[in-house]
Write a protein that holds these residues in place. Structure first.
Motif, mmCIF file in Angstrom:
data_model
loop_
_atom_site.group_PDB
_atom_site.id
_atom_site.type_symbol
_atom_site.label_atom_id
_atom_site.label_comp_id
_atom_site.label_asym_id
_atom_site.label_seq_id
_atom_site.Cartn_x
_atom_site.Cartn_y
_atom_site.Cartn_z
ATOM 1 N N VAL A 1 0.521 -3.627 -5.787
ATOM 2 C CA VAL A 1 0.477 -2.465 -4.906
ATOM 3 C C VAL A 1 -0.889 -1.798 -4.994
ATOM 4 O O VAL A 1 -1.450 -1.649 -6.081
ATOM 5 N N HIS A 2 -1.426 -1.443 -3.839
ATOM 6 C CA HIS A 2 -2.645 -0.627 -3.797
ATOM 7 C C HIS A 2 -2.217 0.830 -3.668
ATOM 8 O O HIS A 2 -1.561 1.216 -2.696
ATOM 9 N N VAL A 3 -2.569 1.632 -4.667
ATOM 10 C CA VAL A 3 -2.163 3.044 -4.705
ATOM 11 C C VAL A 3 -3.358 3.921 -4.358
ATOM 12 O O VAL A 3 -4.389 3.876 -5.039
ATOM 13 N N ALA A 4 -3.209 4.704 -3.305
ATOM 14 C CA ALA A 4 -4.207 5.706 -2.962
ATOM 15 C C ALA A 4 -3.760 7.024 -3.578
ATOM 16 O O ALA A 4 -2.766 7.621 -3.128
ATOM 17 N N LEU A 5 -4.450 7.451 -4.635
ATOM 18 C CA LEU A 5 -4.073 8.685 -5.327
ATOM 19 C C LEU A 5 -4.645 9.859 -4.558
ATOM 20 O O LEU A 5 -5.867 9.989 -4.403
ATOM 21 N N ARG A 6 -3.779 10.727 -4.056
ATOM 22 C CA ARG A 6 -4.177 11.816 -3.171
ATOM 23 C C ARG A 6 -4.029 13.164 -3.866
ATOM 24 O O ARG A 6 -3.065 13.397 -4.586
ATOM 25 N N ILE B 1 7.832 9.983 -10.556
ATOM 26 C CA ILE B 1 7.708 9.432 -9.210
ATOM 27 C C ILE B 1 8.922 9.852 -8.395
ATOM 28 O O ILE B 1 10.068 9.647 -8.816
ATOM 29 N N ALA B 2 8.667 10.441 -7.227
ATOM 30 C CA ALA B 2 9.744 10.793 -6.305
ATOM 31 C C ALA B 2 9.309 10.462 -4.892
ATOM 32 O O ALA B 2 8.118 10.494 -4.565
ATOM 33 N N VAL B 3 10.286 10.137 -4.039
ATOM 34 C CA VAL B 3 10.014 9.898 -2.620
ATOM 35 C C VAL B 3 11.053 10.627 -1.789
ATOM 36 O O VAL B 3 12.169 10.897 -2.258
ATOM 37 N N ASP B 4 10.689 10.933 -0.562
ATOM 38 C CA ASP B 4 11.627 11.457 0.425
ATOM 39 C C ASP B 4 12.059 10.269 1.285
ATOM 40 O O ASP B 4 11.258 9.756 2.079
ATOM 41 N N GLY C 1 4.429 21.326 2.237
ATOM 42 C CA GLY C 1 5.504 20.428 1.858
ATOM 43 C C GLY C 1 5.700 19.273 2.816
ATOM 44 O O GLY C 1 6.044 18.157 2.400
ATOM 45 N N GLU C 2 5.495 19.514 4.114
ATOM 46 C CA GLU C 2 5.699 18.455 5.096
ATOM 47 C C GLU C 2 4.731 17.311 4.889
ATOM 48 O O GLU C 2 5.083 16.139 5.064
ATOM 49 N N ARG C 3 3.504 17.617 4.505
ATOM 50 C CA ARG C 3 2.527 16.557 4.289
ATOM 51 C C ARG C 3 2.822 15.796 3.004
ATOM 52 O O ARG C 3 2.719 14.569 2.958
ATOM 53 N N VAL C 4 3.219 16.532 1.963
ATOM 54 C CA VAL C 4 3.524 15.875 0.695
ATOM 55 C C VAL C 4 4.702 14.925 0.846
ATOM 56 O O VAL C 4 4.697 13.813 0.287
ATOM 57 N N ARG C 5 5.702 15.296 1.619
ATOM 58 C CA ARG C 5 6.914 14.482 1.695
ATOM 59 C C ARG C 5 6.706 13.155 2.411
ATOM 60 O O ARG C 5 7.569 12.279 2.369
ATOM 61 N N ARG C 6 5.553 12.963 3.019
ATOM 62 C CA ARG C 6 5.228 11.679 3.645
ATOM 63 C C ARG C 6 4.582 10.705 2.666
ATOM 64 O O ARG C 6 4.159 9.616 3.051
ATOM 65 N N THR C 7 4.489 11.101 1.415
ATOM 66 C CA THR C 7 3.916 10.266 0.365
ATOM 67 C C THR C 7 4.906 10.181 -0.792
ATOM 68 O O THR C 7 5.894 10.915 -0.836
ATOM 69 N N ALA C 8 4.637 9.279 -1.719
ATOM 70 C CA ALA C 8 5.279 9.396 -3.026
ATOM 71 C C ALA C 8 4.576 10.526 -3.767
ATOM 72 O O ALA C 8 3.393 10.779 -3.555
ATOM 73 N N THR C 9 5.304 11.227 -4.620
ATOM 74 C CA THR C 9 4.698 12.361 -5.317
ATOM 75 C C THR C 9 4.970 12.292 -6.808
ATOM 76 O O THR C 9 6.006 11.778 -7.252
ATOM 77 N N ILE C 10 4.013 12.809 -7.568
ATOM 78 C CA ILE C 10 4.164 12.936 -9.019
ATOM 79 C C ILE C 10 4.913 14.224 -9.358
ATOM 80 O O ILE C 10 5.594 14.315 -10.370
ATOM 81 N N GLY C 11 4.793 15.239 -8.511
ATOM 82 C CA GLY C 11 5.310 16.574 -8.821
ATOM 83 C C GLY C 11 6.798 16.709 -8.612
ATOM 84 O O GLY C 11 7.258 17.200 -7.580
ATOM 85 N N LEU C 12 7.572 16.299 -9.599
ATOM 86 C CA LEU C 12 9.024 16.332 -9.469
ATOM 87 C C LEU C 12 9.568 17.748 -9.346
ATOM 88 O O LEU C 12 10.500 18.001 -8.574
ATOM 89 N N ALA C 13 9.044 18.669 -10.129
ATOM 90 C CA ALA C 13 9.582 20.027 -10.094
ATOM 91 C C ALA C 13 9.379 20.647 -8.709
ATOM 92 O O ALA C 13 10.288 21.283 -8.168
ATOM 93 N N ARG C 14 8.200 20.451 -8.127
ATOM 94 C CA ARG C 14 7.969 20.965 -6.772
ATOM 95 C C ARG C 14 8.921 20.300 -5.779
ATOM 96 O O ARG C 14 9.475 20.967 -4.902
ATOM 97 N N ALA C 15 9.127 18.985 -5.931
ATOM 98 C CA ALA C 15 10.033 18.281 -5.034
ATOM 99 C C ALA C 15 11.458 18.813 -5.170
ATOM 100 O O ALA C 15 12.141 19.060 -4.167
ATOM 101 N N ILE D 1 0.847 -1.188 0.000
ATOM 102 C CA ILE D 1 0.000 0.000 0.000
ATOM 103 C C ILE D 1 0.887 1.243 0.000
ATOM 104 O O ILE D 1 1.898 1.301 0.713
ATOM 105 N N ILE D 2 0.509 2.238 -0.815
ATOM 106 C CA ILE D 2 1.265 3.496 -0.836
ATOM 107 C C ILE D 2 0.348 4.644 -1.229
ATOM 108 O O ILE D 2 -0.594 4.462 -2.003
ATOM 109 N N ASP D 3 0.600 5.813 -0.678
ATOM 110 C CA ASP D 3 -0.077 7.045 -1.087
ATOM 111 C C ASP D 3 0.749 7.707 -2.183
ATOM 112 O O ASP D 3 1.968 7.853 -2.054
ATOM 113 N N LEU D 4 0.070 8.120 -3.256
ATOM 114 C CA LEU D 4 0.710 8.835 -4.363
ATOM 115 C C LEU D 4 0.005 10.170 -4.526
ATOM 116 O O LEU D 4 -1.201 10.211 -4.762
#
Length: 294
Positions: free
Chosen positions: A33-38, A188-191, A45-59, A3-6
């Motif tokens: 994998v079960h993906v929860a698209l958020r 796809i990016a992760v912290d 930023g703190e909330r986003v970094r606890r998930t995988a993110t599509i937004g590479l430029a923001r990351a 399971i992962i949040d994206l």
């Protein structure tokens, strides 16, 4: 089943298309994998970094400004899908000097990219134009203000198709941001502080993303249908033209980034953000496919 949040942090096919294809084609489940698209458009930023993110430029911007150790594992495109539209009385970007331009907030990824594009046309976004900072969305408000004349130009995103929009609203397409500034921009990016790179859920997510990218190239009729689903105002012919102009030529087929593009983009982003220290691209982008089931 892992399971992962994206999290997506913007609307339109720029952010949503590849994840939409992976979901509709059932690639996530097939990869285990079960993906929860958020919807993280309004998240900090703190909330986003606890998930995988599509937004590479923001990351990457948060890595440059705040040292957040975002790691990019898959890149969808190096051509940001944003456009500068203007009222038809203007024939070139240079003619927008002194005019009112709707633009994203300067510290956001699309805002930073837009400012770089203006500078590459010899325009200082703080001194040579009258910037009107506007929150992105479906860009309907931008179009209304262009129609009423309270804006002379505006940067818009991929919730619309620019050629259709300018034709239907009597506007002029001045610039495609991806023609003037290239950077690895969605994927796809992760912290790793919160989500290890080698987490099985992350690896399954990346595999599904790569499969969706391959499908977009190998099955154009299917890809056009999904483009049309995300921009339902288009006819099938318009959706196909949009796919052929902005998706097929520029989206990667395997999720790998271009090291030369990444290395070239980072100094420009840091300069626009007023940061003197530029991170090493090799520390951010790790897009070589890993071994695993598919």
């Amino acid at each position: 089943m892992h399971i992962i949040d994206l999290t997506f942090v913007g609307r339109g096919i720029h952010e949503e298309l590849v994840a939409y294809v992976a979901d509709q084609q059932n690639y996530y489940e097939q990869e285990g994998v079960h993906v929860a698209l958020r919807d993280g458009c309004a998240w900090d930023g703190e909330r986003v970094r606890r998930t995988a993110t599509i937004g590479l430029a923001r990351a990457v911007l948060s890595r440059i400004t705040d040292g957040v150790p975002w790691t990019v594992l898959c890149v969808n495109t190096h051509r940001p899908l944003f456009w500068l539209l203007a009222r038809d009385v203007y024939a070139s970007v240079e003619e927008l000097r002194g005019r009112r331009i709707g633009i994203h907030p300067p510290a956001t990824a699309p805002g930073c990219l837009s400012r770089i594009v203006l500078r590459r046309h010899g325009i200082d976004p703080d001194r040579d134009v009258r910037p009107v900072v506007m929150t992105p969305g479906d860009y309907g408000r931008h179009l209304r203000r262009l129609a009423e004349g309270s804006l002379d130009a505006a940067f818009v995103g991929s919730t619309l198709a620019p050629e259709v929009t300018v034709r239907e609203n009597g506007l002029r397409l001045m610039a495609f941001v991806g023609d003037h500034f290239r950077t690895p921009t969605v994927g796809i990016a992760v912290d790793p502080t919160h989500t290890p790179v080698d987490d099985p859920a992350v690896q399954a997510l990346v595999r599904a993303n790569r499969r969706a990218l391959r499908t977009i190239h190998d099955e154009p009729d299917l890809a056009v249908r999904y483009v049309n689903a995300l921009i339902p105002s288009l006819t099938e012919t318009e959706a196909r033209r949009h796919y052929e102009r902005y998706v097929a030529p520029y989206f990667t087929a395997d999720g790998r980034h271009d090291p030369r593009v990444a290395a070239s983009a980072l100094p420009s982003l840091a300069e626009e953000l007023g940061v003197s220290t530029v991170p090493d691209a090799a520390d951010i982008y790790r897009t070589e496919p890993a071994e695993g089931p598919s």
